[in-house]
Design an enzyme around this catalytic site. Structure first.
Site, PDB file in Angstrom:
ATOM      1  N   ARG A 136       0.813  -1.238   0.000  1.00 26.84           N
ATOM      2  CA  ARG A 136       0.000   0.000   0.000  1.00 26.84           C
ATOM      3  C   ARG A 136       0.842   1.283   0.000  1.00 26.84           C
ATOM      4  NH1 ARG A 136      -3.038  -3.073   3.832  1.00 26.84           N
ATOM      5  NH2 ARG A 136      -4.827  -4.009   2.808  1.00 26.84           N
ATOM      6  N   LYS A 158       3.556  11.352 -11.297  1.00 25.51           N
ATOM      7  CA  LYS A 158       2.747  10.530 -12.207  1.00 25.51           C
ATOM      8  C   LYS A 158       3.469   9.200 -12.378  1.00 25.51           C
ATOM      9  CE  LYS A 158       0.048  13.591 -15.160  1.00 25.51           C
ATOM     10  NZ  LYS A 158      -0.159  14.121 -16.512  1.00 25.51           N
ATOM     11  N   GLU A 200      11.147  19.233 -24.929  1.00 23.96           N
ATOM     12  CA  GLU A 200      10.404  19.511 -23.687  1.00 23.96           C
ATOM     13  C   GLU A 200      10.862  20.836 -23.072  1.00 23.96           C
ATOM     14  OE1 GLU A 200       7.812  17.749 -22.533  1.00 23.96           O
ATOM     15  OE2 GLU A 200       8.016  15.983 -23.812  1.00 23.96           O
ATOM     16  N   LYS A 242       7.927  23.141 -13.540  1.00 23.41           N
ATOM     17  CA  LYS A 242       7.200  21.886 -13.287  1.00 23.41           C
ATOM     18  C   LYS A 242       6.722  21.841 -11.828  1.00 23.41           C
ATOM     19  CE  LYS A 242       5.815  17.625 -14.107  1.00 23.41           C
ATOM     20  NZ  LYS A 242       5.949  16.442 -14.921  1.00 23.41           N
ATOM     21  N   ASN A 261       1.062  19.627 -21.241  1.00 23.64           N
ATOM     22  CA  ASN A 261       0.834  18.749 -22.397  1.00 23.64           C
ATOM     23  C   ASN A 261       0.798  19.523 -23.711  1.00 23.64           C
ATOM     24  OD1 ASN A 261       0.741  16.568 -20.721  1.00 23.64           O
ATOM     25  ND2 ASN A 261      -1.491  16.579 -20.536  1.00 23.64           N
ATOM     26  N   HIS A 268       0.941  12.480 -28.920  1.00 27.62           N
ATOM     27  CA  HIS A 268       0.624  11.124 -28.450  1.00 27.62           C
ATOM     28  C   HIS A 268      -0.052  10.318 -29.545  1.00 27.62           C
ATOM     29  CE1 HIS A 268       0.750  12.363 -23.941  1.00 27.62           C
ATOM     30  NE2 HIS A 268       1.886  11.861 -24.345  1.00 27.62           N
ATOM     31  N   HIS A 281       9.059  10.355 -29.101  1.00 30.30           N
ATOM     32  CA  HIS A 281       8.171  11.255 -28.369  1.00 30.30           C
ATOM     33  C   HIS A 281       8.465  12.729 -28.694  1.00 30.30           C
ATOM     34  CE1 HIS A 281       5.591  12.592 -25.142  1.00 30.30           C
ATOM     35  NE2 HIS A 281       6.574  13.313 -24.639  1.00 30.30           N
TER      36      HIS A 281
END
Ligand code: GLY
Length: 371
Positions: A136, A158, A200, A242, A261, A268, A281
């Site tokens: 957990r 994420k 990026e 970020k 994004n 994507h 990417h």
């Protein structure tokens, strides 16, 4: 989010100019540490995070060759177990995670242990998801070694793995205890990976930071030579943005986090269209940025100059500055088929000027006109 110099405890780093950026998330807040040569200090820095019963380092076989020995030696007081995956996106699945759980048990990992993810986005995502779900939730830290991971994927919690049906379909938000960025590790990256990261970085300039964008325009040669001062300036700026965005919308609930994004809606879809074996990417995101800018221009939100500014930088880092119309049409079919459109309209992050983007639902008619 704030940026500070080292606290007193960290002065042992002597001349190293370590930066600390805080991701402000209440009880889940953590620091991003940035310095050249930081891997050699990892053990000491981790000492500030309490006593861990066991430490397991998760990496991949490529990264292990370069950094396995230095990290393992630096963490030797913890007698760490090193698990090195085969490199590549193909490992990002539930069976890898299950095999990791078994390794965790074999090594006696429990809720007072620590998982150290050393590598790029794939390693970080797998480690984060395994740490989030084992017993957990057990602590983990990110030690990103690629530019994309250093400016983006290692920060913000994420975590995910892929299903045969699509990327990142199983995952959760689970924040690391800290992110340790050693900018020296970029020196072992293949050129393609640097381009990937630079797309990026340009994205951050467009969505939030005109001074980062002009810094890139002025100093790109030094950046691409990976000169220390340039790289630290750039990584720090991206991490600040970020951290700030994540602090404001950790779970992408208000939609604010989705400004990260920019270029990714089409990006994507183009990647998916090629079965993730076509465009990389960064290439796909660059094309997505161009398309989003053309949409903004068509909607009267941006001018031609903004397109030229981005094309200028993208071409200088070796990224595409245009797209194949037929491929983009197919990508849109995929987006509509996958029900990414709400009420027939797709939501896009659109640039208004360097440093400012807005979210807009775009009708299929506008997209048809552009294509
Ligand atoms: N990479 C996008 C995000 O972290 O939200």
């Amino acid at each position: 989010m704030s940026v500070t110099r080292l606290n007193t405890d960290d002065r042992q780093l002597k001349t190293k100019d370590m930066k600390t950026i805080k991701v402000k998330l209440g009880a889940r807040s953590y620091n991003i540490f940035i310095a050249s040569g930081l891997l050699k200090e990892l053990g000491r820095l981790l000492g500030n995070y309490g006593n861990f019963t066991k430490v397991l380092i998760l990496t991949d076989k490529n990264i292990e060759k370069f950094y396995g020995p230095i990290v393992a030696e630096n963490l030797s007081t913890y007698k760490p177990k090193v698990v090195a995956l085969e490199p590549g996106e193909g490992q990002k699945n539930l069976s890898t995670v299950e095999s990791l759980y078994h390794k965790f048990l074999e090594h006696g990992i429990d809720r007072k242990s620590l998982i150290v993810a050393v590598g790029g986005g794939v390693v970080g995502d797998i480690a984060g998801y395994a740490a989030a779900t084992f017993m957990r939730g057990i602590p983990y830290v990110q030690v990103p070694t690629t530019m994309v991971a250093q400016v983006d994927s290692s920060i913000g919690g994420k975590t995910a793995v892929n299903l045969p049906e699509g990327k990142n379909l199983v995952g959760c938000f689970y924040q690391p205890r800290a992110v340790f960025i050693d900018t020296e590790t970029l020196k072992t990256l293949p050129v393609g990976e640097v381009t990937e990261g630079m797309v990026e970085v340009i994205k951050y300039g467009v969505i939030r930071d005109p001074s980062l964008f002009s810094f890139l325009e002025e100093h790109l040669a030094g950046v691409l030579r990976l000169e220390q001062w340039h790289i630290e300036r750039l990584i720090t700026s991206c991490c600040k943005i970020k951290a700030w965005v994540v602090s404001k919308d950790e779970r992408e609930e208000t939609g604010f986090r989705s400004i990260l994004n920019y270029g990714h809606t089409l990006g994507h879809a183009l990647e998916a269209l090629g079965g993730y074996k076509g465009y990389r990417h960064g290439q796909a995101v660059a094309m997505g940025m161009i398309l989003a800018t053309k949409i903004a221009m068509r909607m009267g939100l941006a001018g031609e100059y903004l397109l030229g500014q981005q094309k200028g930088l993208l071409s200088r880092v070796g990224a595409p500055t245009d797209y194949n119309i037929e491929e983009v049409k197919q990508a849109f079919e995929l987006l509509y088929r996958d029900k990414k459109a709400i009420g027939g309209r797709l939501r896009f992050v659109l640039p208004v000027k360097i440093g400012k983007v807005i979210l807009r639902d775009v009708s299929p008619e506008v997209i048809k006109e552009i294509l």
